[in-house]
Scaffold this active site. Structure first.
Site, PDB file in Angstrom:
ATOM      1  N   HIS A 111      -8.495  -2.842 -16.172  1.00 36.72           N
ATOM      2  CA  HIS A 111      -7.686  -2.565 -14.980  1.00 36.72           C
ATOM      3  C   HIS A 111      -8.364  -1.427 -14.215  1.00 36.72           C
ATOM      4  O   HIS A 111      -8.167  -0.251 -14.496  1.00 36.72           O
ATOM      5  CB  HIS A 111      -6.237  -2.280 -15.387  1.00 36.72           C
ATOM      6  CG  HIS A 111      -5.580  -3.514 -15.900  1.00 36.72           C
ATOM      7  ND1 HIS A 111      -4.812  -4.335 -15.087  1.00 36.72           N
ATOM      8  CD2 HIS A 111      -5.650  -4.132 -17.093  1.00 36.72           C
ATOM      9  CE1 HIS A 111      -4.425  -5.395 -15.789  1.00 36.72           C
ATOM     10  NE2 HIS A 111      -4.910  -5.295 -17.007  1.00 36.72           N
ATOM     11  N   ASN A 137      -1.317   4.127 -10.136  1.00 34.15           N
ATOM     12  CA  ASN A 137      -0.317   4.150  -9.062  1.00 34.15           C
ATOM     13  C   ASN A 137       0.603   2.933  -9.180  1.00 34.15           C
ATOM     14  O   ASN A 137       0.321   1.983  -9.917  1.00 34.15           O
ATOM     15  CB  ASN A 137      -0.974   4.297  -7.673  1.00 34.15           C
ATOM     16  CG  ASN A 137      -1.731   3.071  -7.225  1.00 34.15           C
ATOM     17  OD1 ASN A 137      -1.238   1.944  -7.335  1.00 34.15           O
ATOM     18  ND2 ASN A 137      -2.929   3.287  -6.690  1.00 34.15           N
ATOM     19  N   ARG A 161       0.220  -8.318 -17.921  1.00 33.20           N
ATOM     20  CA  ARG A 161       0.185  -7.990 -19.351  1.00 33.20           C
ATOM     21  C   ARG A 161       1.536  -8.068 -20.050  1.00 33.20           C
ATOM     22  O   ARG A 161       1.584  -7.909 -21.277  1.00 33.20           O
ATOM     23  CB  ARG A 161      -0.428  -6.592 -19.536  1.00 33.20           C
ATOM     24  CG  ARG A 161      -1.827  -6.436 -18.976  1.00 33.20           C
ATOM     25  CD  ARG A 161      -2.810  -7.441 -19.547  1.00 33.20           C
ATOM     26  NE  ARG A 161      -4.181  -7.135 -19.112  1.00 33.20           N
ATOM     27  CZ  ARG A 161      -5.261  -7.704 -19.590  1.00 33.20           C
ATOM     28  NH1 ARG A 161      -5.150  -8.662 -20.504  1.00 33.20           N
ATOM     29  NH2 ARG A 161      -6.467  -7.380 -19.147  1.00 33.20           N
ATOM     30  N   SER A 214       0.839  -1.211   0.000  1.00 34.44           N
ATOM     31  CA  SER A 214       0.000   0.000   0.000  1.00 34.44           C
ATOM     32  C   SER A 214       0.872   1.259   0.000  1.00 34.44           C
ATOM     33  O   SER A 214       0.439   2.317  -0.459  1.00 34.44           O
ATOM     34  CB  SER A 214      -0.961  -0.004   1.192  1.00 34.44           C
ATOM     35  OG  SER A 214      -0.233  -0.021   2.408  1.00 34.44           O
TER      36      SER A 214
HETATM   37  C1  LIG Z   1      -4.074 -13.546 -19.994  1.00 34.04           C
HETATM   38  C2  LIG Z   1      -5.364 -12.879 -19.624  1.00 34.04           C
HETATM   39  C3  LIG Z   1      -6.565 -13.347 -20.128  1.00 34.04           C
HETATM   40  C4  LIG Z   1      -7.769 -12.737 -19.779  1.00 34.04           C
HETATM   41  N1  LIG Z   1      -8.940 -13.218 -20.294  1.00 34.04           N
HETATM   42  C5  LIG Z   1     -10.108 -12.644 -19.946  1.00 34.04           C
HETATM   43  C6  LIG Z   1     -11.355 -13.154 -20.453  1.00 34.04           C
HETATM   44  O1  LIG Z   1     -11.396 -14.098 -21.219  1.00 34.04           O
HETATM   45  N2  LIG Z   1     -12.506 -12.534 -20.079  1.00 34.04           N
HETATM   46  C7  LIG Z   1     -12.511 -11.474 -19.204  1.00 34.04           C
HETATM   47  O2  LIG Z   1     -13.585 -10.974 -18.867  1.00 34.04           O
HETATM   48  N3  LIG Z   1     -11.348 -10.962 -18.735  1.00 34.04           N
HETATM   49  C8  LIG Z   1     -10.165 -11.512 -19.067  1.00 34.04           C
HETATM   50  N4  LIG Z   1      -9.000 -11.001 -18.591  1.00 34.04           N
HETATM   51  C9  LIG Z   1      -9.041  -9.773 -17.751  1.00 34.04           C
HETATM   52  C10 LIG Z   1      -8.910 -10.099 -16.255  1.00 34.04           C
HETATM   53  O3  LIG Z   1      -9.994 -10.896 -15.817  1.00 34.04           O
HETATM   54  C11 LIG Z   1      -8.859  -8.797 -15.424  1.00 34.04           C
HETATM   55  O4  LIG Z   1     -10.098  -8.120 -15.572  1.00 34.04           O
HETATM   56  C12 LIG Z   1      -7.762  -7.873 -15.839  1.00 34.04           C
HETATM   57  O5  LIG Z   1      -6.562  -8.566 -16.055  1.00 34.04           O
HETATM   58  C13 LIG Z   1      -7.555  -6.802 -14.755  1.00 34.04           C
HETATM   59  O6  LIG Z   1      -6.895  -7.407 -13.664  1.00 34.04           O
HETATM   60  P1  LIG Z   1      -7.200  -7.003 -12.160  1.00 34.04           P
HETATM   61  O7  LIG Z   1      -8.622  -7.241 -11.797  1.00 34.04           O
HETATM   62  O8  LIG Z   1      -6.150  -7.672 -11.320  1.00 34.04           O
HETATM   63  O9  LIG Z   1      -6.875  -5.408 -12.195  1.00 34.04           O
HETATM   64  P2  LIG Z   1      -7.647  -4.217 -11.474  1.00 34.04           P
HETATM   65  O10 LIG Z   1      -9.046  -4.166 -11.903  1.00 34.04           O
HETATM   66  O11 LIG Z   1      -6.786  -3.006 -11.715  1.00 34.04           O
HETATM   67  O12 LIG Z   1      -7.630  -4.594  -9.971  1.00 34.04           O
HETATM   68  C14 LIG Z   1      -6.390  -4.561  -9.242  1.00 34.04           C
HETATM   69  C15 LIG Z   1      -6.511  -5.451  -8.027  1.00 34.04           C
HETATM   70  O13 LIG Z   1      -7.468  -4.870  -7.120  1.00 34.04           O
HETATM   71  C16 LIG Z   1      -8.206  -5.918  -6.506  1.00 34.04           C
HETATM   72  N5  LIG Z   1      -9.610  -5.794  -6.889  1.00 34.04           N
HETATM   73  C17 LIG Z   1     -10.120  -4.984  -7.854  1.00 34.04           C
HETATM   74  N6  LIG Z   1     -11.444  -5.099  -7.894  1.00 34.04           N
HETATM   75  C18 LIG Z   1     -11.778  -6.010  -6.943  1.00 34.04           C
HETATM   76  C19 LIG Z   1     -13.002  -6.574  -6.523  1.00 34.04           C
HETATM   77  N7  LIG Z   1     -14.172  -6.258  -7.064  1.00 34.04           N
HETATM   78  N8  LIG Z   1     -12.970  -7.466  -5.529  1.00 34.04           N
HETATM   79  C20 LIG Z   1     -11.804  -7.832  -4.933  1.00 34.04           C
HETATM   80  N9  LIG Z   1     -10.599  -7.348  -5.305  1.00 34.04           N
HETATM   81  C21 LIG Z   1     -10.598  -6.444  -6.300  1.00 34.04           C
HETATM   82  C22 LIG Z   1      -7.607  -7.244  -6.976  1.00 34.04           C
HETATM   83  O14 LIG Z   1      -6.580  -7.624  -6.088  1.00 34.04           O
HETATM   84  C23 LIG Z   1      -6.993  -6.862  -8.307  1.00 34.04           C
HETATM   85  O15 LIG Z   1      -5.947  -7.707  -8.718  1.00 34.04           O
HETATM   86  C24 LIG Z   1      -7.780 -11.607 -18.911  1.00 34.04           C
HETATM   87  C25 LIG Z   1      -6.550 -11.133 -18.413  1.00 34.04           C
HETATM   88  C26 LIG Z   1      -5.363 -11.757 -18.756  1.00 34.04           C
HETATM   89  C27 LIG Z   1      -4.062 -11.198 -18.212  1.00 34.04           C
END
Ligand SMILES: Cc1cc2nc3c(=O)[nH]c(=O)nc-3n(C[C@H](O)[C@H](O)[C@H](O)COP(=O)(O)OP(=O)(O)OC[C@H]3O[C@@H](n4cnc5c(N)ncnc54)[C@H](O)[C@@H]3O)c2cc1C
Length: 219
Positions: free
Chosen positions: A83, A170, A181, A58
């Site tokens: 993201h 951030n 990514r 954090s």
């Molecule tokens: C190789 C690959 C394939 C993918 N394929 C698909 C697909 O087929 N379909 C699809 O829909 N998406 C897909 N995605 C997107 C993936 O599901 C995520 O939406 C995207 O990578 C954003 O990641 P994130 O949620 O960690 O990031 P952010 O949204 O920036 O969140 C950052 C972090 O905050 C926390 N966080 C955020 N929101 C919440 C919440 N509501 N509850 C609890 N913790 C939270 C988590 O720790 C998260 O890692 C893919 C991603 C990758 C890398």
């Protein structure tokens, strides 16, 4: 012809928080401000130890990076926008699609028209796909030249259409973005974007992110 990958991503780092803001935040916990060296070696060691190794991540949220990104496809934007821990202001197709209206035809597909099309669309490694994108671009241009509104024409935009955006994130969220990514399992364009974002970071900040990069750059 038209068999190439042409990301042509243009990234400008507009602003970033200096490292001493992060080390100062960490030192708040111990009230050890007198041990700081204004973003020097001591502060860097502290940020790496507490933010990265101890996973007190954090504290990394005090570092923010503001980018201007040009030339990614709307397909890539769709992935980037997943993201949630980031801020986005994106070029609006509703307000800007008329940029195509006064263009001459993109057909027939030849070298000159391909170069003109490349200003508007991202090419892939498949000639078949690139030709389909040029035809989609030409269809869109014709729709706009018939004075159909942007609000309707945008529904015929190809996913390869280029866009641009202001993107702020951030350091903690950027670590997550770069880990997911830059991976080989990520789609090639967002992977190229992730690597380009890493390259655009200030040299003195790269230590925070280098372990998130799946394939470290050779230089
Ligand atoms: C190789 C690959 C394939 C993918 N394929 C698909 C697909 O087929 N379909 C699809 O829909 N998406 C897909 N995605 C997107 C993936 O599901 C995520 O939406 C995207 O990578 C954003 O990641 P994130 O949620 O960690 O990031 P952010 O949204 O920036 O969140 C950052 C972090 O905050 C926390 N966080 C955020 N929101 C919440 C919440 N509501 N509850 C609890 N913790 C939270 C988590 O720790 C998260 O890692 C893919 C991603 C990758 C890398």
């Amino acid at each position: 012809m038209v068999e190439k990958i042409s990301c042509k991503i243009d990234i400008t780092l507009l602003h970033h928080t200096p490292l001493h803001i992060c080390s100062n935040a960490i030192r708040t916990c111990w009230q050890s401000f007198d041990k700081g060296d204004c973003g020097g070696e001591k502060d860097i060691e502290l940020i790496d130890r507490v933010g990265n190794k101890f996973k007190h991540a954090s504290t990394l949220e005090h570092l923010t990076y503001n980018f201007y990104i040009k030339g990614i496809s709307r397909a890539c934007l769709q992935e980037l926008a997943r993201h949630r821990m980031a801020s986005f202001s994106v070029k609006s197709s509703r307000y800007t699609l008329k940029e195509l209206k006064d263009e001459p035809s993109f057909l027939p597909i030849n070298e000159i028209n391909t170069q003109r099309a490349e200003k508007f669309i991202v090419f892939t490694s498949s000639e078949r796909v690139n030709h389909a994108s040029i035809h989609a671009l030409e269809n869109l241009r014709q729709i706009l030249s018939e004075n159909i509104s942007n609000d309707l024409a945008k529904f015929a935009m190809p996913e390869s259409y280029r866009t641009e955006l202001s993107f702020s994130i951030n350091a903690r969220s950027l670590q997550n973005f770069l880990s997911l990514r830059s991976s080989k399992s990520a789609l090639w364009e967002i992977r190229a974007l992730a690597l380009a974002i890493f390259e655009s970071l200030p040299e003195e900040h790269k230590f925070i992110f280098k372990d998130c990069i799946a394939q470290p750059p050779t230089h």
